[in-house]
Design a protein around this motif. Structure first.
Motif: not given
Length: 484
Positions: A159-165
């Motif tokens: 979820x963090x990765x998705x938000x980073x993008x």
């Protein structure tokens, strides 16, 4: 092929040459041309295949160094962040490229100061997302790399990765590397990459199958005794011993010289003249043993190294692959031998998984086994020895004082000095001990897997060994009723 064929900038090629890199690994050979063309890629490759250089070199080659952050590398752990950052800094030093390492546990102000001067950020997801959401940084990188994506999935960072993008510019080049391709990673790749090229490196391509890999399990205080015993038994013609620290290199080289071995150390604090002398002596056969750190050995190009010894295991699988790659070169067979303690047993499992190689557990030979091998070798040496004309006069002189049997006994006694074996009769763990360690690691792995399921991949608690069999596999809190 060689790295010269990629036609990198001269200053980048200079750093590659200085690091001792000559032939690209399979992932580097396949990925670098694609990255240089500006295409997105999905690279399926295990740790130890040279992924950092596969994405780092072409991106460093393309950076404009305009004073802004042009590239971001996202990795699962702080240890990997530091490792990747060091590697990129080393390759980019002649280009004057600066890196910033971003992870939790350090002050924001210090990391922000480094980011202000950096062209490349290497970050863990949690801290990087904090900086973006808190509007502490405002960056528009042209290149975004996800390294070890499946590890980040396992650690609950998806979820963090998705938000980073959501904070990254739409016009960018994105590179994703993962050892495995579970469904969640495939979906992530579909959402963040544009028409990517897929590159897959099989495990068999990671390590040279001409290298026999073995390990011996000892207690910490037995490392030196184990090393000497293994040298007595294997009698290597030319070998490299790898240590983690410069201090360990110095201590071990002094110890081996005191034991009668022709050995020298090699590390970064030595003067250039001393380094060149040691390497030249090793290449020309005047030196049997070179004791080195990972960094110092990167530039070594010696084709007749018969054995590589890991006095300590490295901290990561990629370094292990680099180490054992010093032997088994130019089509020859090689042997890689690791001395490990029970505490390092998990690292052995990790290396096996990452490289796809088979590391065979063995027991350190006892005195009788070593002596038998030495005697057999001596007997064969006597059989093969030619008789020179000059010895007839010597034998006639000796016969004036001794009978022929006494002469033979005395000469055999002189030769048998080479069959003396030092140390305790038994060193290290037995086959039964090693089997129990295997079973314990497997049991701990199952416990860890159940723990992660029980807590949904987040949080944690300290496992109580005495009650480890009484846990419910679906909950870290519930307990089974005790049996009478």
């Amino acid at each position: 092929m060689t790295f010269q064929e990629f036609n990198f900038k001269a200053k980048l090629q200079q750093a590659i040459d200085e690091a001792g890199f000559k032939e690209p690994s399979p992932i580097q050979q396949d990925a670098i041309p694609v990255v240089l063309k500006g295409k997105d890629i999905v690279g399926q490759a295990h740790t130890g295949t040279g992924k950092t250089a596969a994405f780092g070199l072409p991106i460093l080659n393309n950076l404009t160094c305009d004073g802004s952050v042009e590239a971001v590398v996202i990795v699962p752990t702080r240890e990997l962040a530091m490792q990747v950052s060091d590697e990129i800094f080393r390759f980019g030093k002649f280009l004057n490229i600066k890196t910033a390492t971003v992870y939790g546990g350090q002050s924001y102000s210090r990391q922000l100061k480094h980011i202000d001067n950096a062209s490349v950020i290497v970050a863990t997801p949690g801290r990087f997302l904090d900086l973006l959401k808190g509007e502490k940084i405002d960056i528009k990188p042209q290149y975004v790399i996800l390294d070890e994506a499946d590890e980040m999935l396992d650690m609950g960072f998806l979820d963090d990765i998705k938000e980073i993008f959501t904070f990254m510019p739409k016009e960018r080049q994105t590179l994703l590397f993962s050892a495995t391709m579970p469904t969640a990673i495939k979906k992530l790749a579909q959402s963040i990459l544009k028409e990517p090229e897929f590159i897959t490196i099989t495990q068999s391509e990671v390590t040279n199958n001409k290298i026999t890999q073995t390990f011996y399990v000892v207690d910490e205080h037995e490392r030196d005794d184990a090393l000497i015993r293994l040298y007595d038994f294997k009698n290597p013609e030319k070998s490299i011993i790898f240590c983690r620290t410069k201090k360990e290199v110095d201590r071990l080289s002094t110890f081996l010289v005191s034991q009668g071995y022709s050995a020298k150390g090699l590390h970064g604090d030595m003067e250039q003249r001393q380094r060149e002398e040691a390497i030249n002596a090793f290449k020309k056969g005047r030196l049997e043993i070179l004791i080195a750190t990972d960094v110092a050995a990167r530039g070594l190009d010696v084709n007749d190294v018969t054995h590589v010894f890991n006095y300590h295991l490295p901290f990561d699988s990629e370094s292990y692959v680099h180490r054992i790659g010093r032997t088994g070169r130019a089509g020859k067979e090689g042997k890689a031998i690791s001395i490990v303690t029970p505490h390092e047993f998990r690292m052995i499992q990790k290396i096996q998984k990452a490289t796809g190689g088979k590391l065979e557990a063995k027991v350190i030979p006892n005195i009788k086994s070593v002596k038998e091998k030495k005697v057999n070798s001596l007997v064969q040496k006597i059989r093969d020895q030619e008789v020179h004309d000059s010895v007839y006069a010597l034998l006639e002189d000796l016969k004036e004082e001794f009978d022929i049997s006494t002469i033979a006994f005395k000469l055999a006694s002189m030769l048998s000095n080479d069959t003396f074996v030092k140390g305790n009769n038994y060193i290290g763990k037995s086959e039964n001990d090693i089997q129990r360690l295997y079973e314990r690691v497997l049991s701990d792995r199952d416990d860890d897997r159940n723990n992660r399921r029980g807590r949904g991949g987040r949080g944690g608690y300290t496992r109580n060994r005495r009650n480890s069999n009484s846990r419910n596999a679906n909950s870290s809190r519930s307990r089974r009723p005790r049996r009478g």
